[in-house]
Design an enzyme around this catalytic site. Structure first.
Site, short mmCIF file in Angstrom:
data_model
loop_
_atom_site.label_atom_id
_atom_site.label_comp_id
_atom_site.label_asym_id
_atom_site.label_seq_id
_atom_site.Cartn_x
_atom_site.Cartn_y
_atom_site.Cartn_z
N ALA A 93 8.20 49.21 21.94
CA ALA A 93 8.70 48.10 21.45
C ALA A 93 8.77 47.15 22.65
CB ALA A 93 9.65 48.25 20.34
N GLU A 94 8.37 45.92 22.27
CA GLU A 94 8.27 44.83 23.34
C GLU A 94 9.89 44.36 23.66
OE1 GLU A 94 6.79 44.56 20.50
OE2 GLU A 94 6.94 42.50 19.65
N ASN A 95 10.96 44.54 22.65
CA ASN A 95 12.19 44.15 23.10
C ASN A 95 12.63 44.99 24.10
OD1 ASN A 95 12.15 46.18 20.98
ND2 ASN A 95 14.07 45.88 20.51
#
Lengths: 219, 226
Positions: free
Chosen positions: A47-49
């Site tokens: 997940a890009e966070n």
């Protein structure tokens, strides 16, 4: 669009994933894909966070505010997973370490253009989607075949602002699967149970060809 | 003798003046410097130029400053969870620049690292191209994107010591390590404060050299704490 339809899309999409692949799943239908990954296939969900090894949603009572996915949902971390900062996350994405990205869309067209972040009167934002479609090796668009008002989402030409130009490789809806051919253009490869070639033609404005070995009742 | 950077929060946010550029750490509801944002609301400042991942989440975050009429420009990649920010843009009260997330973090990283900008393939063929010079390297087209530096940055850390060394936890790290480098005056709100020497130097994610002021975070924000 019933929950069954959404799950049907997610289940078909999950069968695309290969053992060992790093995959980013966008908000909405793509996030459901995690529930359908076939036994024996290990997929690393990024997940890009700033997290890899994203597991199922946290059971009630075990939520940790510092362990969430890019949709802000509380998630679990699988063994081997880890955390990192956003700059590192996008080095992974642009640097080619993310094999597959699955995202929803407002429009997609036969040139592989994707428009999913803004429509008249509603600004959402691209988040990491522009980076993901540019950086991931295979880009999957998972979407309802038509919008809530019945209008086509697989359009002749995207009219909304583009998230990516020519980036889409595979389109999976509750009715059909289209795959981009190496020479360009999408081929209808699979028709879902309960639908016909004629019906798909009637609700698809996007230009496509029908694959020679198109599968009916495929999923 | 270690330099003690712990100061009252009112003193820290007093560094923010009207028209300044402010960079914020945080992602939706994760690792957001809400204590500083809320302290800033008490200051009579306006026309702020904000660089942030998003407009906030629900009623929390940047949206609070927008509702208070303190923001002139917002440079971000997502406002889908804060309809009030979208309404401010539609009404012409707020100028919005869409910046893809990976470009956004790299602009701040370059600003913090003393670089002038970078070449990115992200946004080619989209509206992001507008106003950008295109450069071809080894046959691939890139956009020349600018570096961004802020006057003041707010970050939130899990733990910090009095010299400003910061440790983050889980996905609350996100933009915070980079945002801590990209401003002339960097303020960190910390959930747990320590003396110099108490943090394991191997576990420091953001060196204190980048941080100018340390304040106590309100741990009631962002959920229940351990």
């Amino acid at each position: 669009m019933t929950p069954d339809c959404r799950c049907n899309i997610a289940a078909r999409a999950a069968r695309e994933l290969e053992d060992g692949q790093v995959t980013n799943l966008g908000a909405g239908i793509p996030m459901l894909v995690a529930n359908y990954i076939p036994a024996g296939i290990d997929v690393v969900i990024q997940a890009e966070n700033g997290i890899t090894g994203v597991g199922p949603v946290s059971p009630p009572g075990t939520e940790d505010p510092d362990r969430r996915n890019a949709g802000n949902l509380f998630v679990t971390l699988l063994p081997g997973g880890c955390y990192f900062d956003t700059a590192t996350s996008f080095a992974m994405i642009r640097g080619g370490r993310v094999a597959a990205t699955m995202l929803g869309t407002l429009q997609v067209d036969g040139d592989g253009n994707i428009a999913n972040y803004e429509m008249p009167g509603r600004k959402i934002g691209m988040g990491g989607a522009m980076d993901l479609v540019a950086g991931a090796r295979t880009v999957y668009v998972l979407t309802e075949h038509c919008a809530k008002d019945g209008s086509a989402k697989l359009v002749a030409r995207c009219t909304l602002p583009l998230t990516g130009a020519g980036e889409c490789d595979v389109i999976i809806t509750e009715r059909a699967l289209f795959r981009r051919r190496p020479e360009g253009g999408f081929a209808l490869e699979e028709v879902a149970c309960g639908h016909t070639l004629e019906e798909i033609a009637a609700c698809t404005e996007m230009t496509y060809t029908v694959a020679d070995e198109v599968k009916l009742d495929a999923y | 003798m270690a330099l003690n950077k712990m100061i009252p929060i009112e003193e820290a946010v007093a560094r923010v003046e009207s028209g300044m550029t402010l960079a914020l750490g945080g992602f939706l509801g994760q690792g957001v410097p809400l204590t500083l944002i809320r302290a800033l609301k008490a200051r009579p400042v306006h026309d702020l130029v904000i660089w942030s991942n998003d407009g906030g989440y629900g009623d929390d975050g940047v949206v609070e400053l927008v509702k208070a009429g303190m923001v002139r420009e917002l440079h971000c990649c997502h406002i889908g969870y804060t309809p009030a920010v979208g309404r401010a843009v539609e009404a012409g009260d707020l100028e919005l620049e869409w910046v893809p997330q990976g470009n956004l973090i790299e602009m701040l990283r370059c600003g913090g690292a003393g670089l002038g900008g970078f070449l990115t393939p992200v946004g080619v063929g989209t509206a992001v191209e507008e106003g950008h010079q295109k450069v071809t390297v080894n046959g691939r087209t890139y956009l020349w994107e600018r570096a961004v530096r802020a006057d003041v940055a707010f970050v939130r850390a899990h733990a910090g010591d009095i010299v400003g060394n910061l440790c983050f936890r889980g996905t609350a790290r996100n933009y915070n390590t980079t945002v801590a480098t990209c401003a002339d005056y960097v303020i960190a709100e910390v959930e747990h404060a320590y003396s110099a020497g108490e943090l394991d130097p191997e576990k420091v994610h953001a060196p204190g050299v980048f941080v100018d002021a340390v304040v106590r975070a309100d741990v009631s924000y962002c959920g229940v704490r351990r």
